[in-house]
Write a protein that holds these residues in place. Structure first.
Motif, short mmCIF file in Angstrom:
data_model
loop_
_atom_site.label_atom_id
_atom_site.label_comp_id
_atom_site.label_asym_id
_atom_site.label_seq_id
_atom_site.Cartn_x
_atom_site.Cartn_y
_atom_site.Cartn_z
N SER A 112 0.87 -1.18 0.00
CA SER A 112 0.00 0.00 0.00
C SER A 112 0.90 1.23 0.00
N MET A 113 0.46 2.27 -0.65
CA MET A 113 1.25 3.51 -0.71
C MET A 113 0.32 4.71 -0.59
N PRO A 114 0.83 5.80 0.01
CA PRO A 114 0.04 7.03 0.03
C PRO A 114 0.04 7.62 -1.39
N GLU A 115 -0.78 8.62 -1.60
CA GLU A 115 -0.71 9.36 -2.87
C GLU A 115 0.71 9.89 -3.03
N TYR A 116 1.17 9.92 -4.26
CA TYR A 116 2.51 10.43 -4.56
C TYR A 116 2.73 11.80 -3.92
N LYS A 117 1.76 12.68 -4.08
CA LYS A 117 1.93 14.04 -3.58
C LYS A 117 2.03 14.08 -2.05
N LYS B 150 1.89 -16.49 32.24
CA LYS B 150 1.92 -17.27 33.50
C LYS B 150 3.15 -18.19 33.55
N ILE B 151 3.40 -18.87 32.44
CA ILE B 151 4.54 -19.81 32.39
C ILE B 151 5.84 -19.03 32.58
N ALA B 152 5.96 -17.91 31.90
CA ALA B 152 7.19 -17.11 31.98
C ALA B 152 7.45 -16.64 33.41
N LYS B 153 6.39 -16.20 34.08
CA LYS B 153 6.54 -15.73 35.47
C LYS B 153 6.98 -16.88 36.38
N LYS B 154 6.35 -18.04 36.19
CA LYS B 154 6.64 -19.20 37.03
C LYS B 154 8.11 -19.61 36.93
N TYR B 155 8.68 -19.52 35.73
CA TYR B 155 10.06 -20.00 35.51
C TYR B 155 11.06 -18.85 35.35
N ASN B 156 10.58 -17.63 35.55
CA ASN B 156 11.44 -16.45 35.44
C ASN B 156 12.12 -16.34 34.06
N LEU B 157 11.31 -16.45 33.02
CA LEU B 157 11.82 -16.33 31.65
C LEU B 157 11.34 -15.04 31.02
N LYS B 158 12.12 -14.50 30.08
CA LYS B 158 11.68 -13.36 29.30
C LYS B 158 10.75 -13.86 28.17
N VAL B 159 9.85 -13.00 27.76
CA VAL B 159 9.01 -13.32 26.60
C VAL B 159 9.18 -12.22 25.56
N ILE B 160 9.69 -12.61 24.40
CA ILE B 160 9.82 -11.66 23.29
C ILE B 160 8.97 -12.19 22.14
N TYR B 161 7.98 -11.42 21.75
CA TYR B 161 7.12 -11.86 20.65
C TYR B 161 7.67 -11.42 19.30
N ASP B 162 7.65 -12.34 18.33
CA ASP B 162 7.78 -11.94 16.94
C ASP B 162 6.38 -11.53 16.52
N ALA B 163 6.15 -10.22 16.50
CA ALA B 163 4.83 -9.67 16.18
C ALA B 163 4.83 -9.04 14.79
N ALA B 164 5.71 -9.58 13.92
CA ALA B 164 5.85 -9.03 12.57
C ALA B 164 4.51 -8.99 11.83
N HIS B 165 3.64 -9.97 12.12
CA HIS B 165 2.34 -10.03 11.43
C HIS B 165 1.24 -9.28 12.17
N ALA B 166 1.57 -8.70 13.31
CA ALA B 166 0.50 -8.34 14.25
C ALA B 166 0.27 -6.84 14.42
N PHE B 167 0.76 -6.03 13.47
CA PHE B 167 0.60 -4.58 13.63
C PHE B 167 -0.88 -4.19 13.73
N HIS C 250 8.13 -4.00 6.90
CA HIS C 250 8.55 -4.31 5.53
C HIS C 250 7.43 -3.97 4.55
N ALA C 251 7.82 -3.66 3.32
CA ALA C 251 6.88 -3.22 2.28
C ALA C 251 5.65 -4.11 2.12
N THR C 252 5.79 -5.39 2.43
CA THR C 252 4.65 -6.30 2.23
C THR C 252 3.74 -6.43 3.44
N LYS C 253 4.08 -5.75 4.51
CA LYS C 253 3.28 -5.89 5.73
C LYS C 253 2.09 -4.92 5.72
N VAL C 254 1.16 -5.14 6.65
CA VAL C 254 -0.06 -4.32 6.72
C VAL C 254 0.28 -2.83 6.83
#
Ligand code: PLP
Length: 362
Positions: free
Chosen positions: A9-14, A141-158, A179-183
């Motif tokens: 998708s692109m805005p108007e040229y102007k 919940k799982i991350a808190k229980k085991y003290n882990l970080k959670v990093i989401y690949d949210a590339a599709h989720a904008f 990226h150009a092909t994303k929402v």
């Protein structure tokens, strides 16, 4: 007429030209310029998150956020994703441990995460796919229980909201691809949403050679800064994002109407409490009834491009062949072998959707 699987998708040229005009006066083209600052502010607001850091692209954002959290050892992730997720982990010297996905929405199977945790595990990196989201509450919940970080690949989720909250506000951090092909896009580009101030400061330095202040270089950083022309494209595209997503919704619903009842084809389910962005339109074929390659060829002979996405699983990549031979993710394997993403972009006509569906039905 040729129909691609996606179309930027692109805005108007102007509109874009007006947006970049002042850069010829200021001659400030990168390094946190006015467009960059404006886009960060507007994204924080639109995405419903505390902070946003912009990057050259989504992949580098992912590599750098792993470094900012100083993760080591093993990260639990999924093989049903784009190359970027697994590569980002491996390129940081960390071992990806693959969890299977669930059959409902093709995201990480939260039932299996705990069995994969070892004393080397430092984080979970789940992937939101197609406009569907992971089970963020159970993962939390799982991350808190085991003290882990959670990093989401949210590339599709904008633009996705869960229970009224921006999807980027879940977990410790989320990576979005522009990226150009994303929402939503900035030609190439990406961002990290994160609320931890210390991590954000480190991330800011890491993407600019480790420079904390003019006289103080505290990290062996790299270079992943978004430039002003990219940011200007983002500012323009953000003005039209709601219209963009609502057009996609209409197309999505038309596909569903056409294909819901067709034997041998499974379509995406709507998720409860989720405002989707309708990023992709995947169908899962019943291999007993339809061969994917036949359908691809049938569509292609009529000028329509469909894509095997994601295929192959990242664990089956040639570069990882010897590493993950024993990997057992049968559901991911099955979905990857039978998924086909149909054309999906905001100015795809409903007539074309009907035509694509009638070819599939035939
Ligand atoms: C697009 C994408 C990326 C990489 O983003 P870039 O901005 O292209 O670097 C990572 N993960 C997933 C799932 C993607 O679709």
């Amino acid at each position: 007429m040729e129909v691609q699987v996606t179309r930027s998708s692109m805005p108007e040229y102007k509109e874009y030209i007006d947006e970049i005009k002042e850069l010829w006066d200021t001659r400030w083209l990168t390094n946190n310029g006015v467009k960059h600052k404006q886009l960060e502010r507007e994204l924080v607001e639109y995405m419903g998150v505390k902070n946003v850091k912009l990057f050259t692209n989504g992949h580098l954002a992912l590599e750098y956020i792993i470094q900012a959290f100083d993760l080591k050892g093993e990260i639990i992730t999924v093989p049903f994703t784009f190359a970027s997720t697994t590569h980002a982990i491996v390129r940081n010297g960390i071992r990806p441990v693959f969890c299977d996905v669930n059959e409902d929405n093709y995201t990480i199977d939260v039932e299996q995460i705990e069995s994969l945790i070892s004393d080397k595990t430092t984080a979970i990196m789940p992937v939101h796919v197609y406009g569907n989201i992971c089970n963020v509450e159970v993962i939390d919940k799982i991350a808190k229980k085991y003290n882990l970080k959670v990093i989401y690949d949210a590339a599709h989720a904008f633009g996705i909201k869960f229970k009224g909250q921006g999807i980027g506000s879940y977990g410790d951090a989320s990576m979005f691809s522009f990226h150009a092909t994303k929402v939503f896009h900035t030609i190439e580009g990406g961002a990290i949403a994160c609320s931890d101030k210390k991590v954000l400061n480190k991330l800011e330095a890491l993407k600019n050679f480790g420079i904390e202040s003019e006289d103080s270089i505290s990290f062996a950083g790299g270079n992943a800064k978004m430039n002003e022309f990219q940011a200007a494209m983002g500012i323009c595209n953000l003005r039209h994002i709601e219209k963009e997503i609502s057009k996609r919704e209409i197309i999505f619903k038309r596909y569903i109407e056409n294909l819901r009842e067709v034997q041998g084809i499974k379509v995406l389910n709507n998720q409860k409490d989720v405002k989707s962005n309708y990023a992709y339109f995947p169908i899962i074929l019943d291999e007993q009834l339809v061969t994917r390659d036949n359908l691809i060829n049938e569509l292609e002979s009529r000028g329509i491009k469909a894509r095997k996405y994601f295929y192959p699983l990242t664990s089956n990549f040639k570069c990882y062949e010897s590493l993950f031979k024993d990997n057992k993710t049968p559901i991911a394997e099955k979905i990857s072998n039978n998924v086909l993403c149909l054309p999906m972009y905001s100015d795809l006509s409903l007539e074309m959707v009907d035509k694509i569906c009638s070819i599939i039905k035939r």
